[in-house]
Design an enzyme around this catalytic site. Sequence first.
Site, PDB file in Angstrom:
ATOM      1  N   ARG A   1       0.577  14.470  12.279  1.00  0.00           N
ATOM      2  CA  ARG A   1       0.744  14.167  11.103  1.00  0.00           C
ATOM      3  C   ARG A   1       0.995  15.527  10.046  1.00  0.00           C
ATOM      4  NH1 ARG A   1      -0.640   9.074   9.810  1.00  0.00           N
ATOM      5  NH2 ARG A   1       0.995   9.133   8.010  1.00  0.00           N
ATOM      6  N   PRO A   2       2.070  16.374  10.728  1.00  0.00           N
ATOM      7  CA  PRO A   2       2.268  17.757  10.217  1.00  0.00           C
ATOM      8  C   PRO A   2       2.771  17.440   8.702  1.00  0.00           C
ATOM      9  CG  PRO A   2       3.804  17.271  11.706  1.00  0.00           C
ATOM     10  CD  PRO A   2       2.945  16.259  11.951  1.00  0.00           C
TER      11      PRO A   2
ATOM     12  N   ASP B   1       5.014   0.623  11.817  1.00  0.00           N
ATOM     13  CA  ASP B   1       3.864  -0.009  11.354  1.00  0.00           C
ATOM     14  C   ASP B   1       3.663  -1.373  11.879  1.00  0.00           C
ATOM     15  OD1 ASP B   1       3.644   1.702   8.132  1.00  0.00           O
ATOM     16  OD2 ASP B   1       3.284   2.412  10.174  1.00  0.00           O
TER      17      ASP B   1
ATOM     18  N   ARG C   1      -8.297  -0.454   4.750  1.00  0.00           N
ATOM     19  CA  ARG C   1      -7.691   0.575   3.976  1.00  0.00           C
ATOM     20  C   ARG C   1      -6.378  -0.154   3.485  1.00  0.00           C
ATOM     21  NH1 ARG C   1      -6.067   4.824   7.512  1.00  0.00           N
ATOM     22  NH2 ARG C   1      -4.652   5.170   5.794  1.00  0.00           N
TER      23      ARG C   1
ATOM     24  N   LYS D   1       0.838  -1.364   0.143  1.00  0.00           N
ATOM     25  CA  LYS D   1       0.031  -0.029  -0.018  1.00  0.00           C
ATOM     26  C   LYS D   1       0.854   1.267  -0.065  1.00  0.00           C
ATOM     27  CE  LYS D   1      -1.764   1.631   4.181  1.00  0.00           C
ATOM     28  NZ  LYS D   1      -1.287   3.192   4.333  1.00  0.00           N
ATOM     29  N   ASN D   2       1.876   1.360   0.914  1.00  0.00           N
ATOM     30  CA  ASN D   2       2.600   2.379   1.125  1.00  0.00           C
ATOM     31  C   ASN D   2       3.792   2.733  -0.227  1.00  0.00           C
ATOM     32  OD1 ASN D   2       1.264   2.927   3.365  1.00  0.00           O
ATOM     33  ND2 ASN D   2       2.747   2.227   4.635  1.00  0.00           N
TER      34      ASN D   2
ATOM     35  N   ASP E   1       4.965  20.011   7.488  1.00  0.00           N
ATOM     36  CA  ASP E   1       5.909  21.145   7.268  1.00  0.00           C
ATOM     37  C   ASP E   1       7.058  20.878   6.593  1.00  0.00           C
ATOM     38  OD1 ASP E   1       6.284  19.265   9.895  1.00  0.00           O
ATOM     39  OD2 ASP E   1       8.077  20.650  10.119  1.00  0.00           O
ATOM     40  N   LEU E   2       7.627  19.551   6.569  1.00  0.00           N
ATOM     41  CA  LEU E   2       8.942  19.030   5.906  1.00  0.00           C
ATOM     42  C   LEU E   2       8.651  19.037   4.413  1.00  0.00           C
ATOM     43  CD1 LEU E   2       9.954  16.534   8.247  1.00  0.00           C
ATOM     44  CD2 LEU E   2      10.994  18.780   7.854  1.00  0.00           C
TER      45      LEU E   2
ATOM     46  N   ARG F   1      -4.753  10.833   3.995  1.00  0.00           N
ATOM     47  CA  ARG F   1      -3.544  11.363   4.395  1.00  0.00           C
ATOM     48  C   ARG F   1      -2.523  11.284   3.039  1.00  0.00           C
ATOM     49  NH1 ARG F   1      -0.077  13.989   7.110  1.00  0.00           N
ATOM     50  NH2 ARG F   1       1.982  13.119   6.326  1.00  0.00           N
TER      51      ARG F   1
ATOM     52  N   ILE G   1       8.574   7.234  16.634  1.00  0.00           N
ATOM     53  CA  ILE G   1       7.979   7.876  15.171  1.00  0.00           C
ATOM     54  C   ILE G   1       6.562   8.557  15.466  1.00  0.00           C
ATOM     55  CG2 ILE G   1       7.448   7.497  12.824  1.00  0.00           C
ATOM     56  CD1 ILE G   1      10.469   6.847  13.389  1.00  0.00           C
TER      57      ILE G   1
HETATM   58  C1  EPZ Z   1       4.461   6.769   5.860  1.00  0.00           C
HETATM   59  O1  EPZ Z   1       3.542   8.121   6.470  1.00  0.00           O
HETATM   60  C2  EPZ Z   1       3.207   5.775   5.890  1.00  0.00           C
HETATM   61  N1  EPZ Z   1       2.304   6.067   5.101  1.00  0.00           N
HETATM   62  C3  EPZ Z   1       3.105   5.412   7.376  1.00  0.00           C
HETATM   63  O2  EPZ Z   1       2.182   4.215   7.241  1.00  0.00           O
HETATM   64  C4  EPZ Z   1       4.304   4.952   8.123  1.00  0.00           C
HETATM   65  O3  EPZ Z   1       3.727   4.761   9.390  1.00  0.00           O
HETATM   66  C5  EPZ Z   1       5.187   6.285   8.011  1.00  0.00           C
HETATM   67  O4  EPZ Z   1       5.509   6.410   6.724  1.00  0.00           O
HETATM   68  C6  EPZ Z   1       6.563   6.283   8.853  1.00  0.00           C
HETATM   69  O5  EPZ Z   1       7.054   5.011   8.312  1.00  0.00           O
HETATM   70  C7  EPZ Z   1       2.445   5.884   3.729  1.00  0.00           C
HETATM   71  O6  EPZ Z   1       3.349   5.745   3.085  1.00  0.00           O
HETATM   72  C8  EPZ Z   1       1.169   6.174   2.869  1.00  0.00           C
HETATM   73  P1  EPZ Z   1       6.285  10.257   7.763  1.00  0.00           P
HETATM   74  P2  EPZ Z   1       4.330   9.575   6.333  1.00  0.00           P
HETATM   75  O7  EPZ Z   1       6.351  11.776   7.029  1.00  0.00           O
HETATM   76  O8  EPZ Z   1       5.210   9.719   5.118  1.00  0.00           O
HETATM   77  C9  EPZ Z   1       6.970  13.571  11.157  1.00  0.00           C
HETATM   78  C10 EPZ Z   1       0.421   2.841   7.663  1.00  0.00           C
HETATM   79  O9  EPZ Z   1       0.048   2.491   8.878  1.00  0.00           O
HETATM   80  N2  EPZ Z   1       6.800  14.578  10.110  1.00  0.00           N
HETATM   81  O10 EPZ Z   1       7.586   9.413   7.408  1.00  0.00           O
HETATM   82  O11 EPZ Z   1       3.162  10.392   6.386  1.00  0.00           O
HETATM   83  C11 EPZ Z   1       5.656  12.962  11.437  1.00  0.00           C
HETATM   84  O12 EPZ Z   1       4.722  13.397  12.440  1.00  0.00           O
HETATM   85  C12 EPZ Z   1       1.036   4.220   7.629  1.00  0.00           C
HETATM   86  O13 EPZ Z   1       0.601   2.254   6.635  1.00  0.00           O
HETATM   87  C13 EPZ Z   1       6.837  15.775  10.369  1.00  0.00           C
HETATM   88  O14 EPZ Z   1       7.087  16.259  11.497  1.00  0.00           O
HETATM   89  O15 EPZ Z   1       5.102   9.666   7.949  1.00  0.00           O
HETATM   90  C14 EPZ Z   1       6.147  11.656  12.142  1.00  0.00           C
HETATM   91  O16 EPZ Z   1       6.386  11.758  13.424  1.00  0.00           O
HETATM   92  C15 EPZ Z   1       0.715   4.862   8.982  1.00  0.00           C
HETATM   93  N3  EPZ Z   1       6.867  16.586   9.353  1.00  0.00           N
HETATM   94  C16 EPZ Z   1       7.528  11.286  11.231  1.00  0.00           C
HETATM   95  O17 EPZ Z   1       7.815  12.462  10.819  1.00  0.00           O
HETATM   96  C17 EPZ Z   1       6.445  16.602   7.906  1.00  0.00           C
HETATM   97  O18 EPZ Z   1       6.240  17.352   7.190  1.00  0.00           O
HETATM   98  C18 EPZ Z   1       7.570  10.196  10.270  1.00  0.00           C
HETATM   99  O19 EPZ Z   1       6.409  10.562   9.362  1.00  0.00           O
HETATM  100  C19 EPZ Z   1       6.171  15.253   7.862  1.00  0.00           C
HETATM  101  C20 EPZ Z   1       6.351  14.136   8.890  1.00  0.00           C
END
Ligand code: EPZ
Length: 420
Positions: free
Chosen positions: A120-121, A306, A398, A22-23, A123-124, A91, A328
Amino acid sequence: MDSLLIKGGVPLHGDVHISGAKNAVLPLMAATLLTEEECIIHRVPDLSDVKFMGQILQSLGAEVKFDGGTVTIRAAKIKPHGDYELIRKMRGSICIMGPLLSRMRKATVSLPGGCVIGARPIDLHLKGFEALGTKVVINGGYIHATARKLRGNELFLGGRSGPTVLGTANVMMAASLADGVTIIESAACEPEVIDLANFLNAMGAKVVGAGSPTITITGVKALHGAEHEVIPDRIEAATFAIAAAATNGDVTIHGARADHMNAVLDKLREAGVKVERKGPALRVRRNGALKPVDITTLPYSGFPTDVQAQMMLLMCLIPGISIITERIFESRFMHVSELARLGADISIEGPSAIVKGGKPLSGAPVMASDLRASAALVLAGMTAKGTTEVNRIYHLDRGYEKIDSKLRKLGARIERVKES
Ligand code: EPZ
């Protein structure tokens, strides 16, 4: 809302085939916006999130056709904004921004909400777009991004919890048609990022270093259509491996990439689970008494967040104390209270859950809260005495393709109850 009725106590036996990830498939589908030519993606799992992404692409003007496990997408003429309601609901849709900026120099998407596992910000993501020359304005719940021209740049994309997976995907796609070279430092190293880079390169992009913390993208003038097969879902595979161990069964997992699962397989072996390679397949079974282990979730190639909930369930079954620390997401312990309803003894200390394992679980009605927590509750139901009813399993649908029928094939007594 549908629910699952599960009668516990049956060890799982047999073979299971892992679906596409999925991801990986969500960013891959978004990447088809980068060209007006036809793209074909194989091994697409039948998931509600995937169907959503298809609807979002259609709302942008793309033609999307699902045929079994293959989706054909042609984004010949597209608009810079789509169906806000749909985009707000999922998201993962944030990863259409990079391709829209690349193709249209413009993107308007609804600000994705947080969810039960955290704020789930984004900002990055926005920092990356701005580094490439994008002007970002947020108002009324929407993100308006415009760029006269996207220019390559060097940027650091690490956040307070480490790299961002979809942020890395988004910036890679925004940089693929930019002028000049972009270097992303502190890029996410997940296999799903590598899969996207391989697809982008098949489309004519120049992406080097995916899978490492430094990714270099040299912008090109245009991208063409491509055909691609999605990598297997390492989280689904890990979920079935844990299900085999939790039910004291013996399951052979086909179609997974063991090299994408080292942290999980290493922890299972440390707990005393027997994990063997059978050619390309993985055979998982118990090997006598299991031992408690401690886990900290980390960016790849560390233990994946996950799989945290599913592993917590296994720890509940093992006599002794196990500690699971979630590094995380800030609130990814929603499953703790539901596991406690089944008799689990877990206390939360800040980012850690202290699991006092070994007490048998007994069935009860429980509520799914997010995708992976739901999976942990299904596994719990298969190990608990009596019957467990898992409600709101739309969360499960999902991210897990036909999980109830795959588990039934392994002997689980599980039935889907349609909402009356
Ligand atoms: C991906 O989400 C996956 N989703 C998530 O899987 C997975 O848990 C996550 O990566 C971490 O491995 C998809 O790929 C669709 P991140 P993503 O940006 O990219 C912080 C599932 O169950 N962050 O890597 O949205 C954030 O808050 C889902 O399949 C910022 O601070 O996650 C988190 O603490 C759940 N600013 C950390 O980084 C940002 O702009 C990692 O988030 C973006 C993220």
